[in-house]
Design a protein around this motif. Structure first.
Motif, short mmCIF file in Angstrom:
data_model
loop_
_atom_site.label_atom_id
_atom_site.label_comp_id
_atom_site.label_asym_id
_atom_site.label_seq_id
_atom_site.Cartn_x
_atom_site.Cartn_y
_atom_site.Cartn_z
N GLU A 1 52.49 43.23 34.11
CA GLU A 1 51.18 42.63 34.74
C GLU A 1 49.90 43.33 34.52
O GLU A 1 48.81 42.91 34.13
CB GLU A 1 51.46 42.55 36.13
N LYS B 1 49.01 42.49 30.78
CA LYS B 1 48.48 41.42 30.65
C LYS B 1 46.93 41.45 31.12
O LYS B 1 46.24 40.71 30.10
CB LYS B 1 49.49 40.43 31.70
N LYS B 2 46.66 41.93 32.32
CA LYS B 2 45.33 42.01 32.51
C LYS B 2 44.50 42.59 31.68
O LYS B 2 43.32 42.27 31.23
CB LYS B 2 45.15 42.47 33.87
N ASN C 1 40.01 40.84 25.19
CA ASN C 1 39.66 39.34 24.34
C ASN C 1 38.54 38.84 24.73
O ASN C 1 37.98 38.80 25.82
CB ASN C 1 40.71 38.51 24.36
N ARG D 1 44.90 43.07 28.50
CA ARG D 1 44.87 42.28 26.97
C ARG D 1 43.57 41.10 27.40
O ARG D 1 42.92 40.81 26.43
CB ARG D 1 46.09 41.62 26.59
N GLU D 2 43.80 40.43 28.49
CA GLU D 2 42.74 39.50 28.71
C GLU D 2 41.35 40.33 28.76
O GLU D 2 40.49 39.25 28.29
CB GLU D 2 42.83 38.87 30.25
N LYS D 3 41.21 41.28 29.26
CA LYS D 3 39.70 41.94 29.14
C LYS D 3 39.35 42.40 27.71
O LYS D 3 38.13 42.25 27.64
CB LYS D 3 39.85 43.22 30.09
#
Length: 54
Positions: A44, A47-48, A54, A50-52
């Motif tokens: 988790e 994942k967070k 991109n 990686r979102e930041k």
């Protein structure tokens, strides 16, 4: 106190199984659960991050 009785389709009476307490998990099971929970938390976090990015 009367024992509960179940009737099967064969017509035979069988005593109701006694309610037993849930057995305590073994050390191995407990360790595996903790490790799986830790890995899920790491996934988790990744994942967070990686979102930041991109």
């Amino acid at each position: 106190m009367a024992a509960a009785v179940r009737v099967r389709s064969s017509g035979m009476n069988e005593p109701e199984p006694e309610k037993r307490p849930v057995p305590k998990p073994t050390r191995l099971e407990e360790a595996r659960r903790v490790i799986e929970e830790y890995a899920a938390n790491l996934r988790e976090i990744i994942k967070k991050l990686r979102e930041k990015m991109n």
